[in-house]
Enzyme design. Sequence first.
Site, PDB file in Angstrom:
ATOM      1  N   GLU A   1       0.798  -1.078   0.010  1.00  0.00           N
ATOM      2  CA  GLU A   1       0.181  -0.369  -0.164  1.00  0.00           C
ATOM      3  C   GLU A   1       0.957   1.264   0.327  1.00  0.00           C
ATOM      4  OE1 GLU A   1      -2.130  -0.505   3.674  1.00  0.00           O
ATOM      5  OE2 GLU A   1      -3.377  -2.100   3.030  1.00  0.00           O
ATOM      6  N   PRO A   2       1.737   1.370  -0.958  1.00  0.00           N
ATOM      7  CA  PRO A   2       2.714   2.636  -0.987  1.00  0.00           C
ATOM      8  C   PRO A   2       1.743   3.810  -1.234  1.00  0.00           C
ATOM      9  CG  PRO A   2       2.676   1.328  -3.050  1.00  0.00           C
ATOM     10  CD  PRO A   2       1.825   0.699  -2.209  1.00  0.00           C
ATOM     11  N   GLY A   3       2.214   4.919  -0.902  1.00  0.00           N
ATOM     12  CA  GLY A   3       1.357   6.447  -1.098  1.00  0.00           C
ATOM     13  C   GLY A   3       2.403   7.125  -1.600  1.00  0.00           C
TER      14      GLY A   3
ATOM     15  N   CYS B   1      -2.968  33.807  10.491  1.00  0.00           N
ATOM     16  CA  CYS B   1      -2.881  34.570  11.748  1.00  0.00           C
ATOM     17  C   CYS B   1      -2.446  33.640  12.731  1.00  0.00           C
ATOM     18  CB  CYS B   1      -4.032  35.086  11.974  1.00  0.00           C
ATOM     19  SG  CYS B   1      -5.124  33.678  12.122  1.00  0.00           S
TER      20      CYS B   1
HETATM   21  N1  LLP Z   1      -1.786   1.957   4.318  1.00  0.00           N
HETATM   22  C1  LLP Z   1      -2.041   2.256   5.539  1.00  0.00           C
HETATM   23  C2  LLP Z   1      -2.999   1.476   6.527  1.00  0.00           C
HETATM   24  C3  LLP Z   1      -1.848   3.828   6.008  1.00  0.00           C
HETATM   25  O1  LLP Z   1      -2.365   4.075   7.021  1.00  0.00           O
HETATM   26  C4  LLP Z   1      -0.934   4.561   5.267  1.00  0.00           C
HETATM   27  C5  LLP Z   1      -0.501   5.755   5.662  1.00  0.00           C
HETATM   28  C6  LLP Z   1      -0.733   4.136   4.172  1.00  0.00           C
HETATM   29  C7  LLP Z   1      -0.793   2.775   3.773  1.00  0.00           C
HETATM   30  C8  LLP Z   1       0.478   4.915   3.075  1.00  0.00           C
HETATM   31  O2  LLP Z   1       1.672   5.356   3.747  1.00  0.00           O
HETATM   32  P1  LLP Z   1       2.841   5.832   2.819  1.00  0.00           P
HETATM   33  O3  LLP Z   1       3.461   4.940   1.909  1.00  0.00           O
HETATM   34  O4  LLP Z   1       2.309   6.842   2.211  1.00  0.00           O
HETATM   35  O5  LLP Z   1       3.739   6.049   3.905  1.00  0.00           O
HETATM   36  N2  LLP Z   1       0.054  12.998   6.684  1.00  0.00           N
HETATM   37  C9  LLP Z   1       1.270  12.356   7.181  1.00  0.00           C
HETATM   38  C10 LLP Z   1       1.098  10.876   6.606  1.00  0.00           C
HETATM   39  C11 LLP Z   1      -0.009   9.984   7.096  1.00  0.00           C
HETATM   40  C12 LLP Z   1       0.179   8.520   6.737  1.00  0.00           C
HETATM   41  C13 LLP Z   1      -1.076   7.846   7.062  1.00  0.00           C
HETATM   42  N3  LLP Z   1      -1.008   6.430   6.795  1.00  0.00           N
HETATM   43  C14 LLP Z   1       2.178  13.014   6.367  1.00  0.00           C
HETATM   44  O6  LLP Z   1       2.129  14.255   5.778  1.00  0.00           O
HETATM   45  O7  LLP Z   1       3.338  12.560   6.512  1.00  0.00           O
END
Ligand code: LLP
Length: 420
Positions: free
Chosen positions: A275-277, A344
């Site tokens: 599940e990469p984001g 602000c």
């Molecule tokens: N799978 C699950 C269950 C997750 O909770 C997340 C991210 C991902 C996959 C994706 O993770 P990634 O590959 O993107 O690291 N708003 C924060 C990041 C929050 C991530 C939440 N969960 C920031 O701006 O750093």
Amino acid sequence: MDHFTLRDGELHAEDVPLAEIAAAVGTPVYVYSRATLERHARVFKAALAGLPRAHVAFAVKANPNLAVLKVMAREGLGADVVSGGELARALAAGIPASDVVFSGVGKTGAELVQGLECNLGQFNIESEEEGLELAALAAARGQRAACALRVNPDVDARTHAKISTGKAENKFGVPLDRAAAIYARLAALPGLEMRGLAVHIGSQLSELEPFEIAFAKLGALIAELRAGGQSVTHADLGGGLGVPYKAGDVFPTPEAYGAMVARATRGWDCTLMFEPGRVICGNAGVLLTRVIRVKRGGNGLPFVVVDAAMNDLARPAMYGAWHDFDAVAPTGMRMRANVVGPICETGDTFAMDREIDALEAGDLAVFRSAGAYGATMASSYNSRGFVAEVMVDGPRFAVVAERILPATITAAERVPDWLD
Ligand code: LLP
């Protein structure tokens, strides 16, 4: 590697000068590079090519823009969603429901039904309570929901506390020592097809070791479940691989991550899900902003006040996150400054006492690496509206999210007549 580069002294997104986008769409505006998104999706998939069966589901929360999701769909990625809204977006972008994984600790009954209605690929169940509710809903509809049980491996991801998810005190998943009993209980219910386990220990990980420790615990649990007669055919290893936010920072590559996964999961005989984001879209976007004015500061440093603010890009205010900040047309001159937005509160600070390109009122600049958790975390604080989003594709670009003006937000508000 990304496609935001200087050409003839001017920052471009692919072949388009950012100044051209600012002139056409205004600022602040998020700008995404299609080629970069595509490249990162391909690199990540290629890094897993050695695994017997791998399924990559893009974490929609990182960037849910429909055009971005469309690029993911075209690359054959599925989607990891955490709400009914994200599920609807993934489907709207053409990602098949069978390639969607539904995560999240607080799926409502309505959201579970929404998932059942479209027959989505896998529910990642985060508690026994959720499993029981889903089982009842599915059985009532004559369905069997394919599920993985998310476990909390109690591993320190060594990242920012607010984005750590795999420590015992975090709200995610079920404790390892109760997982086998819960799995067995849920597997016995006719509404559920328990097919595996899921784990996600946090985001922006800069080392592979915490992953490896978590995966080893998952492997041991898979063996325990199988020894107890349970079937385990799927293991969802989550996302979390970090990206460099500072020029020169070195992070584990997707190749190194893939090699670690191959090592850690040898002999599992499972379909592996990811599940990469951030690693796909983080460096595929910038936030383009214009300097409103440069004011003299009390600490001897000027404040460069830009038209983007913490409501547009929350990460610095929320996590103290660093985003490189570069002029669109650098002169070669440098300055030390504080970079702030117009909101602000003091939290609306992007950088303190940082050496940056010399800037004056009216100049354009970018916050880099803003493609993940950027626009999607925006708010309308200070009645600023929501910024526009643009996607570039070679020499062309398109607005992929229109700017939402404060008046549009106000239009949804009502003053009851008893206040008149
Ligand atoms: N799978 C699950 C269950 C997750 O909770 C997340 C991210 C991902 C996959 C994706 O993770 P990634 O590959 O993107 O690291 N708003 C924060 C990041 C929050 C991530 C939440 N969960 C920031 O701006 O750093």
